[in-house]
Design an enzyme around this catalytic site. Structure first.
Site, PDB file in Angstrom:
ATOM      1  N   ARG A   1       8.569   4.131  -4.514  1.00 56.09           N
ATOM      2  CA  ARG A   1       8.092   2.739  -3.432  1.00 56.09           C
ATOM      3  C   ARG A   1       6.652   1.825  -3.955  1.00 56.09           C
ATOM      4  O   ARG A   1       7.651   0.987  -3.677  1.00 56.09           O
ATOM      5  CB  ARG A   1       8.310   3.933  -2.016  1.00 56.09           C
ATOM      6  CG  ARG A   1       7.969   2.713  -0.647  1.00 56.09           C
ATOM      7  CD  ARG A   1       8.339   3.798   0.214  1.00 56.09           C
ATOM      8  NE  ARG A   1       7.127   4.293   0.411  1.00 56.09           N
ATOM      9  CZ  ARG A   1       6.726   5.008   1.561  1.00 56.09           C
ATOM     10  NH1 ARG A   1       7.277   5.187   2.077  1.00 56.09           N
ATOM     11  NH2 ARG A   1       5.519   5.322   1.461  1.00 56.09           N
TER      12      ARG A   1
ATOM     13  N   LYS B   1       6.519  -1.505   2.275  1.00 60.12           N
ATOM     14  CA  LYS B   1       5.007  -1.354   1.997  1.00 60.12           C
ATOM     15  C   LYS B   1       3.935  -2.492   2.517  1.00 60.12           C
ATOM     16  O   LYS B   1       3.712  -2.648   1.592  1.00 60.12           O
ATOM     17  CB  LYS B   1       5.065   0.069   2.173  1.00 60.12           C
ATOM     18  CG  LYS B   1       3.924   1.152   2.914  1.00 60.12           C
ATOM     19  CD  LYS B   1       3.923   1.973   2.514  1.00 60.12           C
ATOM     20  CE  LYS B   1       3.344   3.183   3.570  1.00 60.12           C
ATOM     21  NZ  LYS B   1       3.004   3.098   4.849  1.00 60.12           N
TER      22      LYS B   1
ATOM     23  N   LEU C   1      10.845   0.987   7.027  1.00 57.93           N
ATOM     24  CA  LEU C   1      10.498   1.086   5.928  1.00 57.93           C
ATOM     25  C   LEU C   1      11.416   2.923   5.402  1.00 57.93           C
ATOM     26  O   LEU C   1      11.524   3.593   6.445  1.00 57.93           O
ATOM     27  CB  LEU C   1       8.615   1.851   6.125  1.00 57.93           C
ATOM     28  CG  LEU C   1       8.552   2.464   4.533  1.00 57.93           C
ATOM     29  CD1 LEU C   1       7.726   0.809   3.762  1.00 57.93           C
ATOM     30  CD2 LEU C   1       7.339   2.425   5.103  1.00 57.93           C
TER      31      LEU C   1
ATOM     32  N   GLU D   1      11.819   1.728  14.991  1.00 56.99           N
ATOM     33  CA  GLU D   1      11.129   2.841  13.624  1.00 56.99           C
ATOM     34  C   GLU D   1       9.721   3.408  14.872  1.00 56.99           C
ATOM     35  O   GLU D   1       9.537   2.480  15.551  1.00 56.99           O
ATOM     36  CB  GLU D   1      10.790   2.966  12.981  1.00 56.99           C
ATOM     37  CG  GLU D   1       9.896   1.608  11.987  1.00 56.99           C
ATOM     38  CD  GLU D   1       9.912   1.926  10.634  1.00 56.99           C
ATOM     39  OE1 GLU D   1      10.215   2.687   9.755  1.00 56.99           O
ATOM     40  OE2 GLU D   1      10.158   0.167   9.877  1.00 56.99           O
TER      41      GLU D   1
ATOM     42  N   ARG E   1      -8.355 -20.216  -1.835  1.00 62.00           N
ATOM     43  CA  ARG E   1      -7.081 -20.170  -0.666  1.00 62.00           C
ATOM     44  C   ARG E   1      -5.976 -20.822  -1.129  1.00 62.00           C
ATOM     45  O   ARG E   1      -6.195 -22.520  -0.623  1.00 62.00           O
ATOM     46  CB  ARG E   1      -7.453 -20.372   0.884  1.00 62.00           C
ATOM     47  CG  ARG E   1      -6.710 -19.416   1.395  1.00 62.00           C
ATOM     48  CD  ARG E   1      -7.221 -19.797   3.178  1.00 62.00           C
ATOM     49  NE  ARG E   1      -6.386 -19.430   3.950  1.00 62.00           N
ATOM     50  CZ  ARG E   1      -5.017 -20.763   4.910  1.00 62.00           C
ATOM     51  NH1 ARG E   1      -5.161 -21.428   4.116  1.00 62.00           N
ATOM     52  NH2 ARG E   1      -4.330 -20.352   5.609  1.00 62.00           N
TER      53      ARG E   1
ATOM     54  N   TYR F   1       1.274  -1.367   0.162  1.00 62.78           N
ATOM     55  CA  TYR F   1      -0.234  -0.185  -0.063  1.00 62.78           C
ATOM     56  C   TYR F   1       1.086   0.927   0.085  1.00 62.78           C
ATOM     57  O   TYR F   1       1.809   1.072   0.276  1.00 62.78           O
ATOM     58  CB  TYR F   1      -0.833   0.082   0.477  1.00 62.78           C
ATOM     59  CG  TYR F   1      -0.721   0.479   2.181  1.00 62.78           C
ATOM     60  CD1 TYR F   1       0.461  -0.384   3.272  1.00 62.78           C
ATOM     61  CD2 TYR F   1      -0.499   1.449   3.122  1.00 62.78           C
ATOM     62  CE1 TYR F   1       0.844  -0.343   4.330  1.00 62.78           C
ATOM     63  CE2 TYR F   1      -0.112   1.615   4.054  1.00 62.78           C
ATOM     64  CZ  TYR F   1       0.598   1.226   5.260  1.00 62.78           C
ATOM     65  OH  TYR F   1       1.133   1.361   6.246  1.00 62.78           O
TER      66      TYR F   1
HETATM   67  C1  LIG Z   1       6.523   1.367   9.703  1.00 66.74           C
HETATM   68  C2  LIG Z   1       6.523   3.084   8.841  1.00 66.74           C
HETATM   69  N1  LIG Z   1       7.607   3.083   8.936  1.00 66.74           N
HETATM   70  C3  LIG Z   1       7.527   5.002   8.679  1.00 66.74           C
HETATM   71  C4  LIG Z   1       6.434   5.655   8.127  1.00 66.74           C
HETATM   72  C5  LIG Z   1       6.667   7.110   7.266  1.00 66.74           C
HETATM   73  O1  LIG Z   1       6.648   6.934   6.101  1.00 66.74           O
HETATM   74  P1  LIG Z   1       6.384   8.018   4.447  1.00 66.74           P
HETATM   75  O2  LIG Z   1       6.598   8.878   5.413  1.00 66.74           O
HETATM   76  O3  LIG Z   1       6.475   7.436   4.046  1.00 66.74           O
HETATM   77  O4  LIG Z   1       4.501   8.338   4.936  1.00 66.74           O
HETATM   78  C6  LIG Z   1       5.147   4.761   8.018  1.00 66.74           C
HETATM   79  C7  LIG Z   1       4.567   4.880   7.286  1.00 66.74           C
HETATM   80  O5  LIG Z   1       2.943   4.839   7.108  1.00 66.74           O
HETATM   81  C8  LIG Z   1       5.551   4.037   8.526  1.00 66.74           C
HETATM   82  O6  LIG Z   1       4.159   2.609   8.116  1.00 66.74           O
END
Ligand SMILES: Cc1ncc(COP(=O)(O)O)c(C=O)c1O
Length: 286
Positions: free
Chosen positions: A52, A150, A206, A182, A101, A33
């Site tokens: 991304r 993501k 991420l 994070e 499935r 997503y």
């Molecule tokens: C785990 C995680 N880290 C960092 C981010 C920040 O990413 P972005 O700046 O692209 O929204 C997100 C955003 O959803 C996230 O889910």
């Protein structure tokens, strides 16, 4: 009022958009997503989000032949049809519906399931969190090891966020091998003197699009950046802390595991970086 959403090439009222119970996104979390912020009716950091997305799809070998120009057209049409000025566009691509499935690759030619919808967020630019700053707790990072992709597998992120809220706080920071990876849905930073410290990019986190935009801003202004992991103890002794994400921009943090940072108010540098980021995002929005 019902929104107009996008599903597999069609623009539909949200009640009419239906996805199969066999969809791989539904039964296996086999989907990726993106969330792109909308400011003044325009899309911010759009190219970064689409780059991304392409990478996430490639890493999971999900085939989707929508071009960057088509993605932009879909986003713009949804923003226009729903009269969105402030909020975001959620986009999801799953491996599709294999008819049952099944763990194997779906038969060749199975189309991905593509869903997009707008979400209003009237308090993105102001609101109590921006004014007072947010409070975070730490939890162990129990996610899988490809956090650079993501995916919609947000179980640990949402459980952690709910745990933070149950504890009367706002968000959770993930900790692995003694270091902060994070936040539940954001990238984390601490400030010591005039130096901004954040974890370097790897499969552990991420690769935030807002992080990339902020790093560019910091580099252009010759501000001091240290890309290295930090601990909760170090964060508790920091002068300031903040996080970044597409929907929160730069968000000041005022408390980490019960320890108040500085005078307990959003830090000066965090507030300034928020202003600069929003200014730049507005300039670059399309
Ligand atoms: C785990 C995680 N880290 C960092 C981010 C920040 O990413 P972005 O700046 O692209 O929204 C997100 C955003 O959803 C996230 O889910």
């Amino acid at each position: 009022m019902s929104r107009i959403v996008y599903l597999n090439g069609e623009y539909l009222p949200e009640e009419e958009a239906k996805v199969s119970i066999f969809d791989r996104g539904f039964v296996m979390g086999d989907a990726v997503y993106e969330v792109t912020c909308v400011l003044d009716g325009k899309l911010t950091d759009f190219d970064g989000h689409m780059a991304r997305l392409a990478r996430s799809l490639r890493e999971l070998q999900i085939t989707c032949d929508i071009t960057p120009e088509e993605w932009l057209a879909i986003h713009r049409r949804l923003v226009a049809e729903n009269g969105l000025t402030l909020g975001g566009v959620y986009l999801q691509v799953s491996r599709g519906n294999a008819g049952d499935r099944d763990f194997h690759f779906p038969p060749a030619g199975t189309p991905p399931t593509v869903v997009l919808y707008t979400q209003e967020q009237p308090h993105m630019l102001d609101g109590p969190k921006v004014e007072k700053g947010v409070k975070v707790i730490s939890v162990p990072d129990l996610r899988w090891h490809r956090r650079d992709i993501k995916t919609v597998q947000l179980l640990w992120a949402s459980l952690s966020k709910m745990a933070a809220e149950a504890a009367g706080k706002d968000d959770a920071w993930f900790v692995e091998d003694g270091f902060v990876t994070e936040g539940s849905s954001n990238n984390c930073y601490i400030v010591k003197g005039d130096t901004i410290i954040t974890r370097p990019l790897s499969n552990d986190i991420l690769h935030g699009i807002t992080r990339a935009a902020l790093m560019k801003i910091l580099a252009e202004r010759q501000m001091k950046i240290e890309e290295r992991p930090f601990t909760i103890a170090e964060a508790q002794q920091a002068d300031e802390a903040f996080y970044t994400s597409a929907s929160a921009f730069v968000m000041p943090i005022v408390e980490v595991d019960g320890v108040v940072l500085g005078d307990g108010k959003p830090g000066k540098l965090s507030k300034r970086l928020r202003e600069i980021y929003i200014e730049e995002a507005r300039k670059n929005a399309i």
